[in-house]
Design a protein around this motif. Structure first.
Motif, PDB file in Angstrom:
ATOM      1  N   LYS A 182      47.155 -19.871 -20.141  1.00 32.11           N
ATOM      2  CA  LYS A 182      46.354 -19.709 -18.924  1.00 32.11           C
ATOM      3  C   LYS A 182      45.127 -20.611 -18.957  1.00 32.11           C
ATOM      4  O   LYS A 182      44.698 -21.137 -17.938  1.00 32.11           O
ATOM      5  N   GLU A 183      44.564 -20.795 -20.142  1.00 38.25           N
ATOM      6  CA  GLU A 183      43.363 -21.616 -20.303  1.00 38.25           C
ATOM      7  C   GLU A 183      43.643 -23.111 -20.116  1.00 38.25           C
ATOM      8  O   GLU A 183      42.919 -23.796 -19.404  1.00 38.25           O
ATOM      9  N   ILE A 184      44.722 -23.612 -20.742  1.00 38.69           N
ATOM     10  CA  ILE A 184      44.946 -25.064 -20.738  1.00 38.69           C
ATOM     11  C   ILE A 184      46.132 -25.510 -19.891  1.00 38.69           C
ATOM     12  O   ILE A 184      46.303 -26.696 -19.636  1.00 38.69           O
ATOM     13  N   GLY A 185      46.969 -24.564 -19.466  1.00 40.25           N
ATOM     14  CA  GLY A 185      48.191 -24.947 -18.762  1.00 40.25           C
ATOM     15  C   GLY A 185      49.221 -25.417 -19.775  1.00 40.25           C
ATOM     16  O   GLY A 185      49.364 -24.833 -20.842  1.00 40.25           O
ATOM     17  N   GLN A 186      49.892 -26.499 -19.449  1.00 41.96           N
ATOM     18  CA  GLN A 186      50.906 -27.035 -20.355  1.00 41.96           C
ATOM     19  C   GLN A 186      50.242 -27.835 -21.468  1.00 41.96           C
ATOM     20  O   GLN A 186      49.343 -28.623 -21.221  1.00 41.96           O
ATOM     21  N   ALA A 187      50.738 -27.652 -22.673  1.00 41.01           N
ATOM     22  CA  ALA A 187      50.221 -28.415 -23.801  1.00 41.01           C
ATOM     23  C   ALA A 187      50.767 -29.843 -23.727  1.00 41.01           C
ATOM     24  O   ALA A 187      51.976 -30.047 -23.602  1.00 41.01           O
ATOM     25  N   GLU A 188      49.872 -30.817 -23.805  1.00 43.59           N
ATOM     26  CA  GLU A 188      50.270 -32.221 -23.702  1.00 43.59           C
ATOM     27  C   GLU A 188      51.271 -32.611 -24.784  1.00 43.59           C
ATOM     28  O   GLU A 188      52.197 -33.384 -24.532  1.00 43.59           O
ATOM     29  N   GLY A 189      51.082 -32.102 -26.001  1.00 49.10           N
ATOM     30  CA  GLY A 189      52.009 -32.419 -27.082  1.00 49.10           C
ATOM     31  C   GLY A 189      53.417 -31.935 -26.797  1.00 49.10           C
ATOM     32  O   GLY A 189      54.398 -32.608 -27.132  1.00 49.10           O
ATOM     33  N   ALA A 190      53.546 -30.787 -26.160  1.00 50.05           N
ATOM     34  CA  ALA A 190      54.863 -30.256 -25.813  1.00 50.05           C
ATOM     35  C   ALA A 190      55.515 -31.116 -24.744  1.00 50.05           C
ATOM     36  O   ALA A 190      56.720 -31.381 -24.804  1.00 50.05           O
ATOM     37  N   GLN A 191      54.735 -31.583 -23.790  1.00 52.87           N
ATOM     38  CA  GLN A 191      55.292 -32.466 -22.760  1.00 52.87           C
ATOM     39  C   GLN A 191      55.735 -33.791 -23.366  1.00 52.87           C
ATOM     40  O   GLN A 191      56.785 -34.326 -23.015  1.00 52.87           O
ATOM     41  N   ALA A 192      54.966 -34.315 -24.307  1.00 47.36           N
ATOM     42  CA  ALA A 192      55.348 -35.557 -24.993  1.00 47.36           C
ATOM     43  C   ALA A 192      56.656 -35.355 -25.765  1.00 47.36           C
ATOM     44  O   ALA A 192      57.527 -36.239 -25.777  1.00 47.36           O
ATOM     45  N   PHE A 193      56.795 -34.202 -26.414  1.00 48.25           N
ATOM     46  CA  PHE A 193      58.026 -33.866 -27.138  1.00 48.25           C
ATOM     47  C   PHE A 193      59.211 -33.843 -26.174  1.00 48.25           C
ATOM     48  O   PHE A 193      60.251 -34.457 -26.433  1.00 48.25           O
ATOM     49  N   LEU A 194      59.055 -33.171 -25.044  1.00 46.54           N
ATOM     50  CA  LEU A 194      60.124 -33.124 -24.049  1.00 46.54           C
ATOM     51  C   LEU A 194      60.455 -34.516 -23.514  1.00 46.54           C
ATOM     52  O   LEU A 194      61.629 -34.833 -23.284  1.00 46.54           O
ATOM     53  N   ASN A 195      59.444 -35.344 -23.316  1.00 43.05           N
ATOM     54  CA  ASN A 195      59.676 -36.713 -22.841  1.00 43.05           C
ATOM     55  C   ASN A 195      60.523 -37.491 -23.843  1.00 43.05           C
ATOM     56  O   ASN A 195      61.430 -38.240 -23.453  1.00 43.05           O
ATOM     57  N   ASP A 196      60.225 -37.327 -25.137  1.00 43.87           N
ATOM     58  CA  ASP A 196      61.015 -38.016 -26.159  1.00 43.87           C
ATOM     59  C   ASP A 196      62.437 -37.467 -26.223  1.00 43.87           C
ATOM     60  O   ASP A 196      63.396 -38.228 -26.388  1.00 43.87           O
ATOM     61  N   LEU A 197      62.596 -36.168 -26.078  1.00 39.42           N
ATOM     62  CA  LEU A 197      63.942 -35.584 -26.068  1.00 39.42           C
ATOM     63  C   LEU A 197      64.741 -36.070 -24.857  1.00 39.42           C
ATOM     64  O   LEU A 197      65.959 -36.274 -24.952  1.00 39.42           O
ATOM     65  N   ALA A 198      64.071 -36.288 -23.744  1.00 45.55           N
ATOM     66  CA  ALA A 198      64.745 -36.719 -22.516  1.00 45.55           C
ATOM     67  C   ALA A 198      65.396 -38.092 -22.668  1.00 45.55           C
ATOM     68  O   ALA A 198      66.350 -38.415 -21.954  1.00 45.55           O
ATOM     69  N   GLU A 199      64.917 -38.900 -23.604  1.00 50.01           N
ATOM     70  CA  GLU A 199      65.478 -40.233 -23.829  1.00 50.01           C
ATOM     71  C   GLU A 199      66.846 -40.179 -24.495  1.00 50.01           C
ATOM     72  O   GLU A 199      67.576 -41.171 -24.504  1.00 50.01           O
ATOM     73  N   ALA A 200      67.205 -39.048 -25.058  1.00 46.44           N
ATOM     74  CA  ALA A 200      68.427 -38.940 -25.865  1.00 46.44           C
ATOM     75  C   ALA A 200      69.672 -38.728 -25.031  1.00 46.44           C
ATOM     76  O   ALA A 200      69.647 -38.079 -23.987  1.00 46.44           O
TER      77      ALA A 200
END
Length: 175
Positions: free
Chosen positions: A51-69
């Motif tokens: 609730k404080e930060i919303g989505q964690a940037e590191g988690a989005q970066a992880f998902l972005n890297d997984l999306a390349e596969a």
């Protein structure tokens, strides 16, 4: 084929990362990207923190890297029979952004440990929960007694039977 491989461990000398890297490299003509989960900084998950930060940037970066596969080779470290806390935390954040983390792309799940069980508990948990997160597990391989079976200096197994088992597992990624 683009393969994303990683060891679900934060150790700088991760045997799971070594196993995942070697195994992904067995796929002929594949482009392999090896991730290090230390590169994805996320705070300890809680609903209050979300609730404080919303989505964690590191988690989005992880998902972005997984999306390349096109496919995944993941080797799960085991801490007291479960996922290491850092990996579980990153995964929890990622699932809050997109529950179908793996997008039904084919995967080989591995697990290894220095001991006799070869991370079988965490491997079973990962395989069992995969369908809830878009996981499409084509094969699993448990490698007990890692240091007896793998040469870290060469980055290759010492055991021809293990090489054959890993080769057969990654062949299923193209099916």
């Amino acid at each position: 084929m683009k393969i994303v491989a990683y060891g679900a461990s934060t150790s700088s000398t991760s045997i799971n990362k070594a196993l995942a890297t070697y195994t992904a490299g067995l796929v002929e003509d594949a482009e392999v990207k090896v991730l290090d989960i230390n590169d994805y900084d996320v705070p300890m998950f809680s609903e209050d923190k979300e609730k404080e930060i919303g989505q964690a940037e590191g988690a989005q970066a992880f998902l972005n890297d997984l999306a390349e596969a096109d496919a995944f080779v993941i080797s799960f470290a085991e801490h007291n029979g479960h996922y290491p806390a850092a990996y579980k935390n990153l995964f929890d954040w990622a699932t809050r952004i997109d529950r179908a983390v793996f997008k039904d792309k084919p995967a080989v799940y591995l697990g290894t440990s220095p001991g006799p069980t070869g991370a079988k508990s965490v491997l079973a948990a990962a395989e069992g929960s995969a369908p809830y997160f878009g996981g499409n597990v084509k094969a699993t391989v448990s490698v007990p007694a890692f240091y007896d079976k793998f040469d870290l200096e060469t980055g290759k197994p010492k055991d021809d039977a293990l090489i054959a088992e890993l080769t057969a597992a990654v062949a299923k990624l193209a099916e």
